[in-house]
Design an enzyme around this catalytic site. Structure first.
Site, PDB file in Angstrom:
ATOM      1  N   HIS A   1      75.014  28.909   4.558  1.00 16.69           N
ATOM      2  CA  HIS A   1      74.790  28.002   3.430  1.00 16.69           C
ATOM      3  C   HIS A   1      75.546  26.684   3.553  1.00 16.69           C
ATOM      4  O   HIS A   1      75.236  25.734   2.834  1.00 16.69           O
ATOM      5  CB  HIS A   1      75.158  28.695   2.119  1.00 16.69           C
ATOM      6  CG  HIS A   1      74.226  29.811   1.748  1.00 16.69           C
ATOM      7  ND1 HIS A   1      72.897  29.608   1.454  1.00 16.69           N
ATOM      8  CD2 HIS A   1      74.430  31.151   1.644  1.00 16.69           C
ATOM      9  CE1 HIS A   1      72.316  30.767   1.172  1.00 16.69           C
ATOM     10  NE2 HIS A   1      73.225  31.721   1.290  1.00 16.69           N
TER      11      HIS A   1
ATOM     12  N   ASP B   1      73.634  37.328  -3.913  1.00 21.85           N
ATOM     13  CA  ASP B   1      72.283  37.752  -3.551  1.00 21.85           C
ATOM     14  C   ASP B   1      71.974  39.141  -4.096  1.00 21.85           C
ATOM     15  O   ASP B   1      70.830  39.426  -4.488  1.00 21.85           O
ATOM     16  CB  ASP B   1      72.105  37.737  -2.027  1.00 21.85           C
ATOM     17  CG  ASP B   1      71.829  36.339  -1.501  1.00 21.85           C
ATOM     18  OD1 ASP B   1      70.779  35.781  -1.847  1.00 21.85           O
ATOM     19  OD2 ASP B   1      72.662  35.813  -0.753  1.00 21.85           O
TER      20      ASP B   1
ATOM     21  N   ASP C   1      80.149  32.676  22.728  1.00 25.06           N
ATOM     22  CA  ASP C   1      80.516  31.864  23.889  1.00 25.06           C
ATOM     23  C   ASP C   1      81.407  30.686  23.535  1.00 25.06           C
ATOM     24  O   ASP C   1      82.234  30.261  24.351  1.00 25.06           O
ATOM     25  CB  ASP C   1      79.259  31.367  24.610  1.00 25.06           C
ATOM     26  CG  ASP C   1      78.611  32.441  25.478  1.00 25.06           C
ATOM     27  OD1 ASP C   1      79.214  33.527  25.632  1.00 25.06           O
ATOM     28  OD2 ASP C   1      77.504  32.203  25.998  1.00 25.06           O
TER      29      ASP C   1
ATOM     30  N   ARG D   1      80.165  32.885   9.846  1.00 29.51           N
ATOM     31  CA  ARG D   1      78.930  33.487   9.340  1.00 29.51           C
ATOM     32  C   ARG D   1      77.730  32.783   9.970  1.00 29.51           C
ATOM     33  O   ARG D   1      77.571  31.571   9.857  1.00 29.51           O
ATOM     34  CB  ARG D   1      78.834  33.393   7.813  1.00 29.51           C
ATOM     35  CG  ARG D   1      77.533  34.006   7.305  1.00 29.51           C
ATOM     36  CD  ARG D   1      77.572  34.377   5.852  1.00 29.51           C
ATOM     37  NE  ARG D   1      77.523  33.242   4.944  1.00 29.51           N
ATOM     38  CZ  ARG D   1      77.343  33.344   3.627  1.00 29.51           C
ATOM     39  NH1 ARG D   1      77.192  34.543   3.068  1.00 29.51           N
ATOM     40  NH2 ARG D   1      77.325  32.280   2.853  1.00 29.51           N
TER      41      ARG D   1
ATOM     42  N   GLU E   1      73.182  42.682   1.088  1.00 29.17           N
ATOM     43  CA  GLU E   1      72.986  41.879  -0.125  1.00 29.17           C
ATOM     44  C   GLU E   1      71.584  42.022  -0.716  1.00 29.17           C
ATOM     45  O   GLU E   1      71.102  41.140  -1.429  1.00 29.17           O
ATOM     46  CB  GLU E   1      73.268  40.405   0.187  1.00 29.17           C
ATOM     47  CG  GLU E   1      72.579  39.900   1.447  1.00 29.17           C
ATOM     48  CD  GLU E   1      73.165  38.595   1.965  1.00 29.17           C
ATOM     49  OE1 GLU E   1      73.666  37.808   1.145  1.00 29.17           O
ATOM     50  OE2 GLU E   1      73.114  38.367   3.188  1.00 29.17           O
TER      51      GLU E   1
END
Length: 266
Positions: free
Chosen positions: A44, A174, A83, A69, A148
């Site tokens: 988000h 959510d 990586d 996230r 969620e």
């Protein structure tokens, strides 16, 4: 060694803070604030891979563990974030044990998984300057999966019990929407669902986590056994703090303001 991973494995509390402003400067400021972990939000927050990299570099050297996230549960994105040096990942919208297993595989090199081998040009291995990285990387990678939705809630125990999953993060906002209480994560139905989810995660022997900017709720989740809880976001702290400061002066611009300490640098 990933101290965050070791801590949640033993149920030791880890208090976090959300990074949604998407700037290395604020990430560096917050890294020294005393939190155990900082969440760099690629779902988000307005982040992309190079910007996440710069925030990882800004946090490096601080006691805080950067948790990244991802925008979605994608094997290629897992490879790219690993990586560039993100070793603790939070993957959103997980709804089944099969999805959980796919994310575990994405974090592991063959033959145990499907992670592509690019350590020679990857920051994670310090460009192959870390001896044994290919064989040891899995040990320090911490995989957190986000539940969620109603489907995720129903599969919560199976998701948590998946080998290679270190913790399950329950998304209150959510989840509230999925349960018909959009914008009201504090609703009793939502709180009951969260409490049940925490119990199921703990019964699978894994760590449970949440985000709660409401201090009362954050303490409730910790008391219920959640071991990694984010207690605020950089956006909210800035927005509400700025509003409160402006309001104090708008209400009575000529009155002395109590409780404010002058900045000694000015």
């Amino acid at each position: 060694m990933n101290m965050f991973k070791a801590a949640i494995a033993t149920g030791r509390r880890q208090i976090g803070f959300w990074q949604a402003l998407a700037t290395p400067y604020t990430a560096e400021i917050c890294a020294g604030a005393g939190f155990d972990w900082l969440l760099i939000d690629g779902e988000h927050g307005p982040n992309d891979l190079p910007l996440v990299l710069r925030q990882l570099q800004a946090i490096e050297g601080s006691p805080a563990e950067p948790v990244v996230r991802l925008p979605c549960a994608d094997t290629v994105l897992v490879k790219q974030y690993l990586d560039i040096g993100a070793r603790t990942l939070l993957v959103p919208m997980i709804e089944s044990a099969a999805q959980a297993a796919a994310m575990v595989a994405a974090c592991r090199y063959p033959p145990r998984g499907v992670r592509g081998v690019g350590s020679a040009i990857g920051r994670a291995s310090r460009w192959n300057r870390t001896p044994g990285y290919l064989h040891d990387a899995e040990r320090d990678i911490c995989l957190l999966l986000q539940v969620e939705s109603v489907a995720g809630l129903e599969a919560c125990h199976a998701i948590a019990a998946t080998d290679g999953v270190d913790g399950v993060f329950i998304g209150p906002s959510d989840l509230a929407a999925a349960l018909g209480h959009l914008g009201h994560p504090g609703h009793p139905d939502v709180q009951a669902a969260i409490a049940g989810a925490i119990d199921r995660v703990l019964s699978a022997g894994k760590a449970a986590g949440l985000l709660a900017a409401d201090e009362r709720l954050a303490r409730r989740y910790l008391a219920a056994g959640a071991s990694f809880v984010a207690v605020g976001t950089d956006v909210t702290v800035l927005a509400r703090g700025a509003e409160a400061l402006a309001a104090r002066f708008r209400e009575d611009p000529g009155a002395p303001t109590t409780g404010m300490v002058p900045d000694p640098t000015y």
